[in-house]
Design a protein around this motif. Structure first.
Motif, short mmCIF file in Angstrom:
data_model
loop_
_atom_site.label_atom_id
_atom_site.label_comp_id
_atom_site.label_asym_id
_atom_site.label_seq_id
_atom_site.Cartn_x
_atom_site.Cartn_y
_atom_site.Cartn_z
N ARG A 46 15.96 -9.50 -9.17
CA ARG A 46 16.37 -8.71 -10.33
C ARG A 46 16.40 -7.23 -9.97
NH1 ARG A 46 12.58 -11.46 -15.09
NH2 ARG A 46 13.44 -13.58 -14.92
N PRO A 47 17.29 -6.47 -10.59
CA PRO A 47 17.31 -5.03 -10.32
C PRO A 47 16.04 -4.36 -10.83
CG PRO A 47 18.76 -5.58 -12.17
CD PRO A 47 18.30 -6.88 -11.59
N GLY A 48 15.60 -3.35 -10.10
CA GLY A 48 14.40 -2.63 -10.51
C GLY A 48 13.87 -1.76 -9.40
N ASP A 49 12.73 -1.14 -9.65
CA ASP A 49 12.07 -0.29 -8.67
C ASP A 49 11.09 -1.11 -7.84
OD1 ASP A 49 13.41 1.96 -9.55
OD2 ASP A 49 11.87 2.51 -11.00
N VAL A 50 11.24 -1.03 -6.53
CA VAL A 50 10.42 -1.81 -5.61
C VAL A 50 9.39 -0.89 -4.94
CG1 VAL A 50 10.43 -3.24 -3.53
CG2 VAL A 50 12.32 -3.41 -5.17
N PRO A 51 8.09 -1.15 -5.12
CA PRO A 51 7.08 -0.34 -4.46
C PRO A 51 6.98 -0.69 -2.98
CG PRO A 51 6.02 -2.09 -5.68
CD PRO A 51 7.49 -2.20 -5.97
N VAL A 52 6.84 0.32 -2.13
CA VAL A 52 6.76 0.14 -0.68
C VAL A 52 5.57 0.94 -0.16
CG1 VAL A 52 7.94 0.43 1.53
CG2 VAL A 52 9.27 -0.14 -0.52
N LYS A 53 4.73 0.30 0.64
CA LYS A 53 3.57 0.95 1.24
C LYS A 53 3.89 1.38 2.67
CE LYS A 53 1.09 -0.22 -2.40
NZ LYS A 53 0.58 0.74 -3.39
N LEU A 54 3.54 2.61 3.00
CA LEU A 54 3.71 3.16 4.35
C LEU A 54 2.32 3.31 4.95
CD1 LEU A 54 6.32 5.96 3.55
CD2 LEU A 54 6.75 3.54 4.07
N ILE A 55 2.01 2.48 5.96
CA ILE A 55 0.66 2.40 6.53
C ILE A 55 0.78 2.36 8.04
CG2 ILE A 55 -1.50 1.08 6.57
CD1 ILE A 55 -0.41 -0.31 3.95
N PHE A 56 -0.08 3.09 8.73
CA PHE A 56 -0.12 3.07 10.20
C PHE A 56 -1.37 2.29 10.59
CE2 PHE A 56 0.01 5.77 14.31
CZ PHE A 56 0.88 4.87 14.90
N TRP A 57 -1.20 1.11 11.21
CA TRP A 57 -2.28 0.12 11.21
C TRP A 57 -2.15 -0.80 12.41
CZ3 TRP A 57 -2.42 -4.31 7.09
CH2 TRP A 57 -3.71 -4.85 7.00
N HIS A 58 -3.16 -1.68 12.55
CA HIS A 58 -3.14 -2.80 13.48
C HIS A 58 -3.18 -4.08 12.63
CE1 HIS A 58 -4.89 0.50 15.89
NE2 HIS A 58 -4.28 -0.08 16.92
N PRO A 59 -2.04 -4.53 12.07
CA PRO A 59 -2.09 -5.62 11.09
C PRO A 59 -2.33 -7.00 11.68
CG PRO A 59 0.16 -4.94 11.46
CD PRO A 59 -0.70 -3.96 12.20
N PHE A 60 -2.06 -7.20 12.98
CA PHE A 60 -2.27 -8.53 13.57
C PHE A 60 -3.77 -8.83 13.63
CE2 PHE A 60 -0.06 -11.40 16.95
CZ PHE A 60 -0.62 -12.52 16.36
N GLU A 61 -4.54 -7.88 14.09
CA GLU A 61 -5.98 -8.10 14.25
C GLU A 61 -6.79 -7.62 13.06
OE1 GLU A 61 -7.42 -4.12 16.60
OE2 GLU A 61 -6.57 -5.75 17.78
#
Length: 265
Positions: A38-53
């Motif tokens: 559906r149309p709308g505003d999508v929140p997006v997080k900008l994170i500098f990380w090690h997401p695998f571990e």
């Protein structure tokens, strides 16, 4: 994390996989749903990380540029950039969130140009220019197009519905030209961020015992990786950008792309 140098030219003949001994930094541009109903505003997080571990989170400086491209039109998102604190498993760090207005059908290419990050352990700066993708109503419009970034990975498979068990290929570009022999770190987002809590979640997989998985681009700047698990996969071409120095120190200007894989039902 491996030293941020391009691979030897002699390795450029094919896309290879090889283990390295440490974990990888990855710039995230994350929202849990990439196929928007559906149309709308999508929140997006900008994170500098090690997401695998589910590892250390790095402090982000204010991003230099955040925008999206839809039907070839650039849509600036800098007015919606808001600082947050992201809580990892072992530490918290500065991060940001933005709002992406997704209205019409088609692809939305999210571009984040972060400020260079100083990595003290290597005495270098890292700048990971990052692309992620949203789509509304299954209409392809922009995903296969380069965006004219200093360095980028152009997807050769639709990045919003890669099938588990198939492959994903991308072409690494620097100033629009293919980069042969580039090392491409491969990261699974085993810990997806909690959008409400701005915090990590329990990982759904463990890093490989041999360390970070790496592919090497061929003579045309292309790499290929077999996707073994559903979720978000990130690819970072190390030092592929034209800029090599920042504030008097070495700069690794990396190209990052995130794609979403699904199990076939």
């Amino acid at each position: 994390m491996i030293p941020r140098k391009t691979a030897l030219a002699s390795l450029a003949a094919a896309a290879l996989l090889a283990p390295v001994t440490a974990s990888a930094h990855f710039q995230l541009s994350y929202t849990p749903e990439v196929n928007i109903a559906r149309p709308g505003d999508v929140p997006v997080k900008l994170i500098f990380w090690h997401p695998f571990e589910n590892g250390h989170v790095m402090d982000m400086g204010p991003p230099l540029d955040v925008y999206m491209v839809h039907r070839g039109e650039r849509i600036d998102l800098m007015d919606s950039v808001t600082p947050i604190t992201f809580q990892g498993a072992n530490n918290s760090a500065a991060a940001f969130e933005v709002v992406a207005p997704v209205k019409r059908s088609g692809d939305y290419v999210l571009v984040t140009v972060p400020a260079p990050y100083y990595e003290e352990s290597e005495d270098i700066y890292i700048q990971q220019i990052t692309k992620a993708y949203l789509n509304r109503n299954q209409m392809p419009t922009d995903w296969m197009e380069p965006q004219g970034l200093p360095t980028e990975i152009v997807p050769l498979n639709k990045p919003t519905n890669v099938i588990v068990g198939s492959t994903f290929s991308g072409q690494v570009l620097s100033d629009g030209a293919p980069v042969a022999g580039a090392e491409v770190e491969i990261e699974f987002m085993a810990s997806e961020p909690d959008m409400e809590a701005n915090a990590t979640t329990e990982p759904t997989a463990q890093p490989m015992p041999g360390g970070t998985v790496v592919a090497v681009t061929d003579a045309n700047g292309v790499f290929t990786f077999g996707i073994p698990k559903a979720g978000f996969w990130g690819f970072a071409a190390l030092g592929s950008g034209p800029a090599t120095e920042h504030d008097g120190k070495e700069l690794s200007q990396d190209a990052v792309i995130w794609v979403r894989a699904f199990d076939m039902q």
